[in-house]
Design an enzyme around this catalytic site. Structure first.
Site, PDB file in Angstrom:
ATOM      1  N   ASN A 184       0.828  -1.208   0.000  1.00 51.06           N
ATOM      2  CA  ASN A 184       0.000   0.000   0.000  1.00 51.06           C
ATOM      3  C   ASN A 184       0.861   1.257   0.000  1.00 51.06           C
ATOM      4  O   ASN A 184       0.587   2.225  -0.721  1.00 51.06           O
ATOM      5  CB  ASN A 184      -0.904  -0.018   1.238  1.00 51.06           C
ATOM      6  CG  ASN A 184      -2.300   0.494   0.941  1.00 51.06           C
ATOM      7  OD1 ASN A 184      -2.770   0.441  -0.191  1.00 51.06           O
ATOM      8  ND2 ASN A 184      -2.975   0.991   1.955  1.00 51.06           N
ATOM      9  N   ASP A 219      -6.699  -5.110   5.966  1.00 47.70           N
ATOM     10  CA  ASP A 219      -6.416  -6.347   5.219  1.00 47.70           C
ATOM     11  C   ASP A 219      -6.768  -7.582   6.049  1.00 47.70           C
ATOM     12  O   ASP A 219      -6.217  -8.653   5.823  1.00 47.70           O
ATOM     13  CB  ASP A 219      -4.943  -6.388   4.811  1.00 47.70           C
ATOM     14  CG  ASP A 219      -3.996  -6.395   6.014  1.00 47.70           C
ATOM     15  OD1 ASP A 219      -4.332  -5.744   7.022  1.00 47.70           O
ATOM     16  OD2 ASP A 219      -2.944  -7.053   5.949  1.00 47.70           O
TER      17      ASP A 219
END
Length: 294
Positions: A184, A219
């Site tokens: 990310n 996540d």
């Protein structure tokens, strides 16, 4: 204001025949679809123009047909009884589309007994909006999986059903994606979102009908499933681990985000849903520490 039938004066008033004609005209031109049918068989005796317009079928096709044969996705209210139709129903159209109707039935006296007088409202748009709101309340917008609130409610219900099911246990599988934060940060949130959506699809592909897969936050994901024993749960974990170990193709290469996984199996219906999730979460972090050591 008074309603006069042609040929009648206000002094004498309408004859019974004229009143009947007026009543028939009002019913025929009512903006609400109306049908009259036999309670015992459901065979339609009469429909007005509103029902013809709603169904897209001719009057000749409707009269003599069984009313319930036209309806799908029946969701009657608790008051449904004795052939009366009260509640929401799916109405299949000749075009292949389905409209949702709200139906209410009243009993009317007829020769030889009573029949059903059904009035319908087209509530397709309202029903669609309700389904949309219900979906948004229970699903994660990014991945399409169930959200955390629904997952906990589902798990609580599954645990309650353990009281009547002595042949199975409930497994809670908690997982997150190793290295996701690095992905990310390095590739941006768009790539990160693509990874999460792809992981969700892979997770859904290895869960069975009746299992629940949910995205909790970030996540982290959760799977709730019925298992025969702990060995069975371990096999499911192996399938999940294998499918999430595969690389994710991105522009210019591939990224890896294998999962750390923890599982907790409940055989006692008295266990609390939050305690079971906590246990699986702790075991997931134990699994993550093993990965780092390795």
């Amino acid at each position: 204001m008074s309603l006069l039938v042609p040929g009648e004066s206000s002094e004498s008033g309408p004859t019974p025949e004229a009143s009947a004609r007026l009543f028939d005209a009002l019913v025929e031109s009512s903006p609400h679809p109306i049908a009259v049918y036999a309670l015992d068989t459901g065979v339609i005796d009469y429909v007005n123009l509103g029902m013809v317009g709603l169904t897209g079928l001719s009057r000749a096709s409707l009269v003599g047909a069984r009313l319930r044969d036209l309806l799908t996705e029946v969701q009657p209210s608790p008051g449904y009884a004795d052939g009366r139709l009260n509640g929401q129903y799916g109405l299949a159209l000749p075009t292949g589309r389905t409209r949702i109707i709200e139906a209410r039935t009243e009993l009317i006296a007829a020769a030889g007994g009573s029949c059903g007088h059904l009035i319908a409202w087209d509530v397709t748009e309202q029903a669609g909006e309700q389904r949309k709101l219900a979906y948004q309340a229970t699903h994660d917008a990014l991945t399409g999986l169930f959200n955390e609130a629904h997952a906990v409610a589902y798990l609580s219900s599954a645990l309650r059903h353990l009281r009547a099911d002595h042949d199975h246990s409930i497994a809670v599988i908690y997982l997150d994606l190793n290295g996701f934060k690095r992905i990310n940060d390095s590739y941006g949130h768009q790539v990160g979102d693509e990874i999460l959506a792809a992981a969700a699809r892979r997770l859904a592909s290895v869960t069975r009908a009746g299992d629940l897969a949910a995205r909790l936050h970030g996540d982290e994901f959760l799977v709730v499933c019925k298992v025969n024993n702990t060995i069975h749960a371990a096999h499911i974990v192996d399938r999940i681990r294998a499918v999430l170990r595969e690389p994710y193709p991105v522009a210019g290469g591939a990224l890896h985000a294998p999962a750390s996984i923890g599982v907790a199996v409940a055989i006692d219906p008295a266990v609390r849903a939050d305690a079971l999730v906590r246990c699986a979460d702790q075991r997931m972090y134990s699994d993550k520490r093993l990965v780092r050591i390795a």
